[in-house]
Enzyme design. Structure first.
Site, PDB file in Angstrom:
ATOM      1  N   ARG A 122      57.785  25.780 -19.383  1.00  0.00           N
ATOM      2  CA  ARG A 122      58.099  25.919 -17.963  1.00  0.00           C
ATOM      3  C   ARG A 122      58.911  27.190 -17.700  1.00  0.00           C
ATOM      4  NH1 ARG A 122      58.551  20.177 -18.172  1.00  0.00           N
ATOM      5  NH2 ARG A 122      60.816  20.235 -18.383  1.00  0.00           N
TER       6      ARG A 122
ATOM      7  N   SER B 138      63.951  14.435 -13.613  1.00  0.00           N
ATOM      8  CA  SER B 138      62.614  14.232 -14.163  1.00  0.00           C
ATOM      9  C   SER B 138      62.314  15.323 -15.176  1.00  0.00           C
ATOM     10  CB  SER B 138      61.554  14.258 -13.050  1.00  0.00           C
ATOM     11  OG  SER B 138      61.472  15.548 -12.479  1.00  0.00           O
ATOM     12  N   LYS B 139      61.434  15.012 -16.106  1.00  0.00           N
ATOM     13  CA  LYS B 139      61.129  15.956 -17.174  1.00  0.00           C
ATOM     14  C   LYS B 139      60.375  17.177 -16.666  1.00  0.00           C
ATOM     15  CE  LYS B 139      56.960  13.369 -18.552  1.00  0.00           C
ATOM     16  NZ  LYS B 139      56.359  12.551 -19.623  1.00  0.00           N
ATOM     17  N   ARG B 140      59.825  17.119 -15.448  1.00  0.00           N
ATOM     18  CA  ARG B 140      59.154  18.290 -14.888  1.00  0.00           C
ATOM     19  C   ARG B 140      60.150  19.393 -14.537  1.00  0.00           C
ATOM     20  NH1 ARG B 140      54.303  19.913 -15.442  1.00  0.00           N
ATOM     21  NH2 ARG B 140      54.309  20.921 -13.394  1.00  0.00           N
TER      22      ARG B 140
END
Length: 503
Positions: free
Chosen positions: A467, A252-254
Protein backbone atom coordinates in the site's frame (compact mmCIF):
# COMPACT_ATOMS: atom_id res chain seq x y z
CA UNK A 1 -22.26 -13.37 42.18
CA UNK A 2 -18.96 -14.09 40.46
CA UNK A 3 -18.26 -11.71 37.58
CA UNK A 4 -17.52 -13.64 34.38
CA UNK A 5 -16.46 -12.02 31.10
CA UNK A 6 -15.27 -13.49 27.81
CA UNK A 7 -13.86 -12.84 24.41
CA UNK A 8 -14.90 -15.02 21.50
CA UNK A 9 -12.68 -14.51 18.44
CA UNK A 10 -12.99 -16.40 15.17
CA UNK A 11 -9.87 -18.35 14.12
CA UNK A 12 -9.83 -17.01 10.58
CA UNK A 13 -6.56 -15.09 10.34
CA UNK A 14 -4.01 -13.15 12.32
CA UNK A 15 -4.99 -12.09 15.86
CA UNK A 16 -6.55 -8.64 15.50
CA UNK A 17 -5.67 -5.57 17.56
CA UNK A 18 -9.38 -5.22 18.24
CA UNK A 19 -9.40 -8.68 19.79
CA UNK A 20 -6.46 -7.75 22.03
CA UNK A 21 -8.20 -4.48 22.97
CA UNK A 22 -11.42 -6.26 23.94
CA UNK A 23 -9.51 -9.01 25.72
CA UNK A 24 -7.62 -6.47 27.84
CA UNK A 25 -10.76 -4.65 28.96
CA UNK A 26 -12.67 -7.87 29.64
CA UNK A 27 -9.69 -9.16 31.63
CA UNK A 28 -9.23 -5.91 33.56
CA UNK A 29 -12.91 -5.60 34.45
CA UNK A 30 -13.29 -9.21 35.57
CA UNK A 31 -10.08 -9.20 37.60
CA UNK A 32 -10.87 -5.82 39.18
CA UNK A 33 -14.02 -7.48 40.57
CA UNK A 34 -12.32 -10.71 41.63
CA UNK A 35 -13.97 -12.48 38.71
CA UNK A 36 -13.06 -14.77 35.83
CA UNK A 37 -12.06 -14.19 32.22
CA UNK A 38 -12.92 -16.81 29.56
CA UNK A 39 -11.82 -17.50 26.00
CA UNK A 40 -14.27 -19.09 23.57
CA UNK A 41 -13.46 -19.90 19.94
CA UNK A 42 -16.25 -19.09 17.45
CA UNK A 43 -15.36 -21.47 14.64
CA UNK A 44 -18.75 -22.26 13.11
CA UNK A 45 -17.58 -20.75 9.83
CA UNK A 46 -16.01 -24.01 8.76
CA UNK A 47 -14.79 -22.69 5.41
CA UNK A 48 -12.60 -20.00 6.99
CA UNK A 49 -11.69 -21.35 10.43
CA UNK A 50 -8.44 -23.24 10.85
CA UNK A 51 -6.40 -24.67 13.76
CA UNK A 52 -3.32 -22.61 12.85
CA UNK A 53 -5.21 -19.36 13.41
CA UNK A 54 -6.53 -20.68 16.70
CA UNK A 55 -3.02 -21.35 17.95
CA UNK A 56 -1.92 -17.87 16.87
CA UNK A 57 -4.72 -16.43 19.04
CA UNK A 58 -3.49 -18.43 22.04
CA UNK A 59 0.10 -17.32 21.40
CA UNK A 60 -0.88 -13.66 21.04
CA UNK A 61 -2.81 -13.64 24.32
CA UNK A 62 0.10 -15.38 26.03
CA UNK A 63 2.56 -12.82 24.62
CA UNK A 64 0.38 -10.01 25.95
CA UNK A 65 0.16 -11.72 29.34
CA UNK A 66 -3.64 -12.04 29.28
CA UNK A 67 -4.17 -15.36 31.04
CA UNK A 68 -7.63 -16.91 30.79
CA UNK A 69 -9.34 -18.85 33.55
CA UNK A 70 -11.19 -21.09 31.09
CA UNK A 71 -10.87 -21.85 27.41
CA UNK A 72 -9.94 -24.48 24.82
CA UNK A 73 -6.33 -24.49 26.01
CA UNK A 74 -7.07 -23.92 29.70
CA UNK A 75 -10.00 -26.27 30.21
CA UNK A 76 -12.83 -25.53 32.60
CA UNK A 77 -16.25 -26.73 33.77
CA UNK A 78 -18.29 -25.10 30.98
CA UNK A 79 -16.65 -26.66 27.94
CA UNK A 80 -16.33 -27.45 25.19
CA UNK A 81 -15.04 -23.95 24.44
CA UNK A 82 -15.04 -24.35 20.65
CA UNK A 83 -18.40 -23.75 19.03
CA UNK A 84 -17.75 -26.44 16.43
CA UNK A 85 -17.78 -28.95 19.31
CA UNK A 86 -21.11 -27.66 20.67
CA UNK A 87 -23.30 -28.37 17.64
CA UNK A 88 -25.63 -30.78 19.46
CA UNK A 89 -26.20 -28.19 22.20
CA UNK A 90 -27.39 -25.61 19.67
CA UNK A 91 -29.68 -28.11 17.96
CA UNK A 92 -31.40 -28.80 21.30
CA UNK A 93 -32.13 -25.11 21.87
CA UNK A 94 -33.28 -24.57 18.28
CA UNK A 95 -35.77 -27.36 18.87
CA UNK A 96 -36.98 -25.54 22.00
CA UNK A 97 -37.62 -22.40 19.93
CA UNK A 98 -39.41 -24.30 17.15
CA UNK A 99 -41.71 -26.14 19.57
CA UNK A 100 -42.55 -22.90 21.38
CA UNK A 101 -43.37 -21.17 18.10
CA UNK A 102 -40.57 -18.61 18.44
CA UNK A 103 -38.80 -19.81 15.27
CA UNK A 104 -39.73 -21.35 11.94
CA UNK A 105 -38.14 -23.23 9.07
CA UNK A 106 -37.48 -21.17 5.97
CA UNK A 107 -37.15 -22.75 2.51
CA UNK A 108 -36.58 -19.53 0.54
CA UNK A 109 -33.81 -19.79 -2.03
CA UNK A 110 -31.00 -17.24 -2.33
CA UNK A 111 -32.51 -16.21 -5.66
CA UNK A 112 -35.89 -15.37 -4.08
CA UNK A 113 -34.18 -13.42 -1.32
CA UNK A 114 -32.10 -11.46 -3.84
CA UNK A 115 -35.27 -10.46 -5.74
CA UNK A 116 -37.05 -9.56 -2.49
CA UNK A 117 -34.27 -7.28 -1.34
CA UNK A 118 -33.95 -5.64 -4.75
CA UNK A 119 -37.69 -4.86 -4.71
CA UNK A 120 -37.47 -3.48 -1.18
CA UNK A 121 -34.55 -1.23 -2.10
CA UNK A 122 -36.33 -0.03 -5.24
CA UNK A 123 -39.36 0.90 -3.11
CA UNK A 124 -37.17 2.75 -0.62
CA UNK A 125 -37.88 0.29 2.18
CA UNK A 126 -35.52 -1.34 4.68
CA UNK A 127 -34.36 -4.72 3.41
CA UNK A 128 -35.35 -7.76 5.44
CA UNK A 129 -37.09 -11.09 5.34
CA UNK A 130 -40.85 -10.84 4.67
CA UNK A 131 -41.98 -13.84 6.76
CA UNK A 132 -43.01 -15.80 3.66
CA UNK A 133 -42.39 -19.28 5.13
CA UNK A 134 -44.32 -18.63 8.35
CA UNK A 135 -47.48 -19.51 6.39
CA UNK A 136 -46.60 -23.21 6.07
CA UNK A 137 -48.41 -25.71 8.26
CA UNK A 138 -46.41 -28.41 10.09
CA UNK A 139 -47.51 -30.94 7.46
CA UNK A 140 -46.35 -28.68 4.63
CA UNK A 141 -43.00 -28.15 6.34
CA UNK A 142 -42.52 -31.89 6.75
CA UNK A 143 -43.48 -32.53 3.15
CA UNK A 144 -40.85 -30.09 1.92
CA UNK A 145 -38.21 -31.67 4.12
CA UNK A 146 -39.19 -35.16 2.93
CA UNK A 147 -38.88 -33.90 -0.66
CA UNK A 148 -35.26 -32.95 0.08
CA UNK A 149 -35.65 -29.18 0.17
CA UNK A 150 -32.98 -27.38 2.15
CA UNK A 151 -34.01 -25.01 4.88
CA UNK A 152 -32.68 -22.68 7.52
CA UNK A 153 -34.28 -21.83 10.85
CA UNK A 154 -35.26 -18.19 11.41
CA UNK A 155 -36.33 -16.45 14.60
CA UNK A 156 -39.67 -14.68 14.83
CA UNK A 157 -39.54 -10.94 15.42
CA UNK A 158 -42.47 -8.72 16.49
CA UNK A 159 -43.89 -6.63 13.68
CA UNK A 160 -44.21 -3.53 15.84
CA UNK A 161 -43.10 -2.19 19.20
CA UNK A 162 -39.72 -1.20 20.57
CA UNK A 163 -36.87 -3.14 22.15
CA UNK A 164 -35.61 -1.36 25.28
CA UNK A 165 -32.36 -2.25 26.99
CA UNK A 166 -29.67 -0.63 29.08
CA UNK A 167 -26.01 -0.21 28.25
CA UNK A 168 -23.76 0.47 31.24
CA UNK A 169 -21.85 3.15 29.35
CA UNK A 170 -24.58 4.64 27.19
CA UNK A 171 -27.69 4.40 29.34
CA UNK A 172 -31.11 3.35 28.08
CA UNK A 173 -31.39 2.52 24.37
CA UNK A 174 -34.48 1.94 22.25
CA UNK A 175 -34.52 0.24 18.84
CA UNK A 176 -37.80 -0.35 16.95
CA UNK A 177 -38.47 -3.98 16.06
CA UNK A 178 -39.33 -2.79 12.56
CA UNK A 179 -35.56 -2.39 12.05
CA UNK A 180 -34.83 -5.99 13.07
CA UNK A 181 -34.69 -8.75 10.48
CA UNK A 182 -35.97 -12.28 11.08
CA UNK A 183 -32.47 -13.58 11.70
CA UNK A 184 -31.28 -16.96 10.48
CA UNK A 185 -30.41 -18.98 13.60
CA UNK A 186 -29.44 -22.31 12.05
CA UNK A 187 -27.81 -22.63 8.62
CA UNK A 188 -28.40 -25.36 6.06
CA UNK A 189 -25.18 -27.09 7.16
CA UNK A 190 -26.58 -27.56 10.66
CA UNK A 191 -24.28 -24.98 12.24
CA UNK A 192 -25.67 -22.01 14.17
CA UNK A 193 -25.20 -18.42 13.19
CA UNK A 194 -23.40 -16.07 15.54
CA UNK A 195 -26.63 -14.71 17.02
CA UNK A 196 -27.93 -18.06 18.31
CA UNK A 197 -24.57 -19.44 19.41
CA UNK A 198 -23.49 -16.34 21.32
CA UNK A 199 -26.70 -16.26 23.38
CA UNK A 200 -26.70 -19.97 24.17
CA UNK A 201 -23.00 -20.03 25.00
CA UNK A 202 -23.01 -16.89 27.14
CA UNK A 203 -25.90 -18.25 29.20
CA UNK A 204 -24.56 -21.77 29.63
CA UNK A 205 -21.08 -20.46 30.45
CA UNK A 206 -22.45 -18.11 33.09
CA UNK A 207 -21.27 -14.87 31.46
CA UNK A 208 -22.47 -11.97 33.62
CA UNK A 209 -21.08 -8.99 31.68
CA UNK A 210 -20.58 -8.68 27.92
CA UNK A 211 -17.93 -6.12 26.96
CA UNK A 212 -17.77 -5.87 23.18
CA UNK A 213 -17.50 -3.34 20.37
CA UNK A 214 -20.16 -0.73 19.74
CA UNK A 215 -20.89 -2.20 16.30
CA UNK A 216 -22.93 -4.90 18.10
CA UNK A 217 -25.47 -2.46 19.60
CA UNK A 218 -27.83 -2.99 16.67
CA UNK A 219 -27.79 -6.75 17.33
CA UNK A 220 -28.93 -6.49 20.95
CA UNK A 221 -32.67 -6.69 20.07
CA UNK A 222 -32.10 -10.06 18.39
CA UNK A 223 -30.20 -11.30 21.40
CA UNK A 224 -32.68 -9.90 23.93
CA UNK A 225 -35.52 -11.62 22.08
CA UNK A 226 -33.69 -14.93 22.35
CA UNK A 227 -33.03 -14.41 26.06
CA UNK A 228 -36.72 -13.66 26.53
CA UNK A 229 -37.81 -16.63 24.41
CA UNK A 230 -35.61 -18.96 26.49
CA UNK A 231 -36.66 -17.35 29.78
CA UNK A 232 -33.08 -16.36 30.64
CA UNK A 233 -31.71 -13.17 32.14
CA UNK A 234 -29.60 -11.17 29.69
CA UNK A 235 -26.06 -10.30 30.87
CA UNK A 236 -25.10 -6.70 31.57
CA UNK A 237 -24.26 -5.01 28.27
CA UNK A 238 -21.19 -2.79 27.84
CA UNK A 239 -20.42 -1.61 24.31
CA UNK A 240 -16.92 -0.18 24.07
CA UNK A 241 -15.85 2.43 21.51
CA UNK A 242 -14.11 1.02 18.46
CA UNK A 243 -10.46 1.63 17.68
CA UNK A 244 -10.07 4.16 14.88
CA UNK A 245 -7.60 4.98 12.14
CA UNK A 246 -6.04 8.47 12.23
CA UNK A 247 -8.81 9.60 9.83
CA UNK A 248 -11.34 8.33 12.43
CA UNK A 249 -12.58 5.51 10.22
CA UNK A 250 -12.89 2.07 11.82
CA UNK A 251 -9.49 0.43 12.28
CA UNK A 252 -9.02 -1.88 9.30
CA UNK A 253 -6.18 -3.67 7.57
CA UNK A 254 -6.84 -1.67 4.39
CA UNK A 255 -5.54 1.44 6.14
CA UNK A 256 -3.56 0.29 9.16
CA UNK A 257 -1.67 -2.81 10.35
CA UNK A 258 -4.16 -4.71 12.52
CA UNK A 259 -2.33 -7.90 13.49
CA UNK A 260 -0.89 -8.24 17.00
CA UNK A 261 1.94 -10.20 15.40
CA UNK A 262 2.87 -7.21 13.25
CA UNK A 263 3.66 -5.16 16.35
CA UNK A 264 5.50 -8.04 17.99
CA UNK A 265 7.65 -8.53 14.89
CA UNK A 266 8.21 -4.77 14.66
CA UNK A 267 9.90 -4.85 18.07
CA UNK A 268 7.09 -3.43 20.19
CA UNK A 269 7.28 -4.77 23.75
CA UNK A 270 4.13 -6.58 24.94
CA UNK A 271 3.87 -4.41 28.06
CA UNK A 272 4.03 -1.28 25.89
CA UNK A 273 1.28 -2.53 23.57
CA UNK A 274 -0.93 -3.51 26.52
CA UNK A 275 -0.28 -0.11 28.09
CA UNK A 276 -1.20 1.68 24.87
CA UNK A 277 -4.37 -0.37 24.34
CA UNK A 278 -5.33 0.44 27.93
CA UNK A 279 -5.21 4.15 27.02
CA UNK A 280 -7.73 3.61 24.22
CA UNK A 281 -10.85 5.16 25.68
CA UNK A 282 -9.80 4.83 29.33
CA UNK A 283 -7.46 6.64 31.70
CA UNK A 284 -5.85 6.07 35.08
CA UNK A 285 -7.28 8.13 37.96
CA UNK A 286 -4.03 10.11 38.15
CA UNK A 287 -3.96 10.53 34.33
CA UNK A 288 -0.45 9.04 33.99
CA UNK A 289 0.34 7.44 30.65
CA UNK A 290 2.64 4.59 31.69
CA UNK A 291 1.05 1.77 33.69
CA UNK A 292 1.13 -2.02 33.83
CA UNK A 293 -1.88 -4.23 33.24
CA UNK A 294 -1.86 -5.04 36.97
CA UNK A 295 -2.04 -1.33 37.79
CA UNK A 296 -4.84 -0.98 35.26
CA UNK A 297 -6.67 -3.88 36.90
CA UNK A 298 -6.35 -2.40 40.39
CA UNK A 299 -7.63 1.03 39.27
CA UNK A 300 -10.17 -0.12 36.70
CA UNK A 301 -13.56 1.58 36.67
CA UNK A 302 -15.96 1.35 33.73
CA UNK A 303 -17.14 4.89 34.39
CA UNK A 304 -13.72 6.18 33.34
CA UNK A 305 -14.39 4.96 29.80
CA UNK A 306 -14.75 7.64 27.12
CA UNK A 307 -17.23 7.05 24.30
CA UNK A 308 -15.20 9.04 21.77
CA UNK A 309 -13.58 6.83 19.14
CA UNK A 310 -9.97 6.23 20.33
CA UNK A 311 -7.42 6.81 17.56
CA UNK A 312 -4.66 4.23 17.23
CA UNK A 313 -1.59 6.37 16.57
CA UNK A 314 1.56 4.50 15.57
CA UNK A 315 3.75 7.47 16.49
CA UNK A 316 2.35 7.54 20.02
CA UNK A 317 2.82 3.78 20.41
CA UNK A 318 6.42 4.05 19.18
CA UNK A 319 7.10 6.86 21.66
CA UNK A 320 5.63 4.82 24.51
CA UNK A 321 7.62 1.75 23.48
CA UNK A 322 10.76 3.87 23.51
CA UNK A 323 10.04 4.84 27.12
CA UNK A 324 9.84 1.19 28.07
CA UNK A 325 13.03 0.34 26.18
CA UNK A 326 14.96 3.12 27.89
CA UNK A 327 13.76 1.97 31.29
CA UNK A 328 15.30 -1.49 30.78
CA UNK A 329 18.67 -2.34 32.26
CA UNK A 330 21.44 -3.00 29.73
CA UNK A 331 21.19 -6.75 30.40
CA UNK A 332 17.40 -6.72 29.99
CA UNK A 333 17.74 -4.69 26.80
CA UNK A 334 20.14 -7.27 25.36
CA UNK A 335 17.85 -10.11 26.43
CA UNK A 336 14.85 -8.49 24.74
CA UNK A 337 16.86 -7.73 21.60
CA UNK A 338 18.03 -11.34 21.45
CA UNK A 339 14.45 -12.61 21.87
CA UNK A 340 13.27 -10.36 19.07
CA UNK A 341 16.05 -10.60 16.49
CA UNK A 342 17.90 -13.86 16.92
CA UNK A 343 15.54 -16.25 18.68
CA UNK A 344 15.73 -19.73 17.21
CA UNK A 345 12.13 -19.76 16.01
CA UNK A 346 12.72 -16.67 13.89
CA UNK A 347 16.14 -17.86 12.74
CA UNK A 348 14.66 -21.20 11.70
CA UNK A 349 12.47 -19.35 9.20
CA UNK A 350 15.32 -17.16 8.00
CA UNK A 351 18.14 -19.68 7.60
CA UNK A 352 16.61 -21.55 4.61
CA UNK A 353 16.53 -18.23 2.73
CA UNK A 354 20.13 -17.22 3.33
CA UNK A 355 22.30 -20.28 4.03
CA UNK A 356 22.86 -21.23 0.39
CA UNK A 357 23.51 -17.59 -0.49
CA UNK A 358 26.06 -16.90 2.27
CA UNK A 359 29.85 -17.23 2.08
CA UNK A 360 30.63 -15.13 5.16
CA UNK A 361 28.44 -14.11 8.10
CA UNK A 362 29.18 -10.53 7.12
CA UNK A 363 27.17 -11.22 3.94
CA UNK A 364 24.01 -11.79 5.94
CA UNK A 365 23.11 -8.26 6.98
CA UNK A 366 22.85 -6.80 3.45
CA UNK A 367 20.66 -9.73 2.44
CA UNK A 368 18.16 -9.48 5.28
CA UNK A 369 18.05 -5.79 6.19
CA UNK A 370 14.57 -5.37 4.71
CA UNK A 371 13.33 -8.46 6.59
CA UNK A 372 14.60 -7.47 10.03
CA UNK A 373 14.30 -3.70 9.70
CA UNK A 374 12.45 -1.09 7.70
CA UNK A 375 12.53 -1.23 3.94
CA UNK A 376 14.29 1.66 2.26
CA UNK A 377 12.24 4.58 0.99
CA UNK A 378 10.90 4.27 -2.55
CA UNK A 379 10.55 6.73 -5.39
CA UNK A 380 8.11 6.65 -8.29
CA UNK A 381 11.04 6.58 -10.74
CA UNK A 382 12.13 3.16 -9.47
CA UNK A 383 8.89 1.63 -10.74
CA UNK A 384 9.53 2.91 -14.25
CA UNK A 385 12.74 0.96 -14.79
CA UNK A 386 11.23 -2.26 -16.16
CA UNK A 387 9.28 -3.52 -19.18
CA UNK A 388 5.87 -2.56 -17.76
CA UNK A 389 4.09 0.71 -18.40
CA UNK A 390 2.81 2.89 -15.56
CA UNK A 391 -0.79 1.63 -15.81
CA UNK A 392 0.35 -1.99 -15.59
CA UNK A 393 2.51 -1.28 -12.55
CA UNK A 394 -0.28 0.35 -10.59
CA UNK A 395 -2.75 -2.37 -11.62
CA UNK A 396 -0.35 -5.06 -10.39
CA UNK A 397 0.15 -3.33 -7.05
CA UNK A 398 -3.54 -2.54 -6.62
CA UNK A 399 -4.91 -5.95 -7.62
CA UNK A 400 -2.27 -7.82 -5.60
CA UNK A 401 -3.10 -5.71 -2.55
CA UNK A 402 -6.82 -6.44 -2.91
CA UNK A 403 -6.22 -10.15 -3.46
CA UNK A 404 -3.92 -10.45 -0.44
CA UNK A 405 -6.65 -8.92 1.71
CA UNK A 406 -8.87 -11.92 0.90
CA UNK A 407 -6.36 -14.68 1.67
CA UNK A 408 -7.26 -16.94 4.56
CA UNK A 409 -3.91 -18.73 4.55
CA UNK A 410 -0.61 -16.87 4.37
CA UNK A 411 1.49 -19.58 2.79
CA UNK A 412 3.96 -19.66 -0.10
CA UNK A 413 1.76 -21.72 -2.42
CA UNK A 414 -1.27 -19.48 -1.88
CA UNK A 415 0.81 -16.36 -2.52
CA UNK A 416 2.25 -17.85 -5.71
CA UNK A 417 -1.16 -18.93 -6.98
CA UNK A 418 -2.59 -15.47 -6.28
CA UNK A 419 0.11 -13.73 -8.30
CA UNK A 420 0.08 -16.31 -11.09
CA UNK A 421 -3.69 -15.93 -11.48
CA UNK A 422 -3.42 -12.15 -11.70
CA UNK A 423 -0.49 -12.32 -14.13
CA UNK A 424 -2.41 -14.68 -16.40
CA UNK A 425 -5.47 -12.44 -16.30
CA UNK A 426 -3.43 -9.36 -17.17
CA UNK A 427 -1.48 -11.18 -19.88
CA UNK A 428 1.84 -10.39 -18.22
CA UNK A 429 4.73 -12.81 -17.76
CA UNK A 430 5.06 -13.78 -14.11
CA UNK A 431 8.66 -12.55 -13.97
CA UNK A 432 7.61 -9.10 -15.15
CA UNK A 433 4.53 -9.14 -12.92
CA UNK A 434 6.64 -9.76 -9.81
CA UNK A 435 9.11 -6.95 -10.46
CA UNK A 436 7.00 -4.14 -8.90
CA UNK A 437 6.30 -6.43 -5.96
CA UNK A 438 10.02 -7.07 -5.40
CA UNK A 439 10.45 -3.31 -5.18
CA UNK A 440 7.44 -2.80 -2.92
CA UNK A 441 8.49 -5.53 -0.48
CA UNK A 442 12.28 -5.17 -0.40
CA UNK A 443 13.02 -1.74 -1.83
CA UNK A 444 15.30 -3.30 -4.43
CA UNK A 445 14.93 -4.98 -7.80
CA UNK A 446 16.72 -8.15 -6.71
CA UNK A 447 16.21 -9.70 -3.30
CA UNK A 448 15.72 -13.00 -1.54
CA UNK A 449 12.85 -15.09 -2.99
CA UNK A 450 9.76 -12.92 -3.00
CA UNK A 451 7.15 -15.35 -1.68
CA UNK A 452 9.45 -16.63 1.06
CA UNK A 453 10.12 -13.01 2.03
CA UNK A 454 6.37 -12.31 2.17
CA UNK A 455 5.80 -15.33 4.41
CA UNK A 456 8.62 -14.25 6.72
CA UNK A 457 7.37 -10.66 6.94
CA UNK A 458 3.79 -11.76 7.56
CA UNK A 459 0.53 -10.57 6.05
CA UNK A 460 0.21 -7.18 7.74
CA UNK A 461 3.71 -5.89 7.01
CA UNK A 462 3.57 -7.18 3.44
CA UNK A 463 0.27 -5.41 2.80
CA UNK A 464 1.52 -2.21 4.43
CA UNK A 465 4.54 -2.14 2.13
CA UNK A 466 2.47 -2.71 -0.99
CA UNK A 467 0.00 0.00 0.00
CA UNK A 468 2.92 2.33 0.68
CA UNK A 469 4.25 1.58 -2.81
CA UNK A 470 0.83 2.43 -4.28
CA UNK A 471 1.01 5.76 -2.47
CA UNK A 472 4.51 6.33 -3.85
CA UNK A 473 3.41 5.70 -7.43
CA UNK A 474 0.28 7.78 -6.89
CA UNK A 475 -3.34 6.99 -7.81
CA UNK A 476 -6.02 9.59 -8.50
CA UNK A 477 -9.58 9.10 -7.24
CA UNK A 478 -10.73 8.51 -10.80
CA UNK A 479 -8.03 5.88 -11.34
CA UNK A 480 -8.89 4.25 -8.00
CA UNK A 481 -12.51 3.79 -9.09
CA UNK A 482 -11.37 2.37 -12.42
CA UNK A 483 -9.04 -0.07 -10.64
CA UNK A 484 -11.79 -1.17 -8.27
CA UNK A 485 -14.11 -1.90 -11.20
CA UNK A 486 -11.34 -3.78 -13.02
CA UNK A 487 -10.66 -5.90 -9.94
CA UNK A 488 -14.36 -6.75 -9.61
CA UNK A 489 -14.33 -7.92 -13.22
CA UNK A 490 -11.30 -10.07 -12.47
CA UNK A 491 -13.08 -11.58 -9.47
CA UNK A 492 -16.13 -12.32 -11.58
CA UNK A 493 -14.12 -14.12 -14.27
CA UNK A 494 -12.58 -16.46 -11.69
CA UNK A 495 -15.77 -16.98 -9.67
CA UNK A 496 -14.33 -15.02 -6.79
CA UNK A 497 -17.51 -13.25 -5.80
CA UNK A 498 -18.79 -15.68 -3.21
CA UNK A 499 -22.58 -15.92 -3.18
CA UNK A 500 -24.21 -15.36 0.19
CA UNK A 501 -25.75 -18.72 0.99
CA UNK A 502 -27.52 -17.85 4.24
CA UNK A 503 -29.38 -14.55 4.00
Amino acid sequence: MTIRTRIAPSPTGDPHLGTAYMALFNWAFAKSQGGQFLLRIEDTDQARSNPASEKIIFDALDWLGLARDEGPDAGGPCGPYRQSERKDIYLEWVDVLLKAGHAFKCFCTPERLDVLRAEQRAAGHNTGYDGHCQQYTPDEVQARITAGEQCVVRMKVPQDGVCRFRDELRGDIEIPYSQIDMQVLLKTDGFPTYHLAVVVDDHLMGITHILRGEEWISSVPKHKLLYDYFGWQMPVMVHLPLLRNPDHSKLSKRKHPTSVNYYRDLGILPEALVNYLGMMGWSMPDEREMFSKEEMRDAFDLQRMSLGGPVFDMRKLSWLNGQYLRNLSADDFMDRLEQWAVNRERLSRLVPLIQERTERFADIVPQVDYLLGNRGALTADQFGSNRLNADQVIQILDHTSRSLDTLHKWERDQLFETCQSLADYMGVKLRDFLQPLFLAISGREVSLPLFDSMVFLGSDLTRVRIRDAIGTVGVSKKAAKRLEKAYQEYQTTRGGLNPQIEK
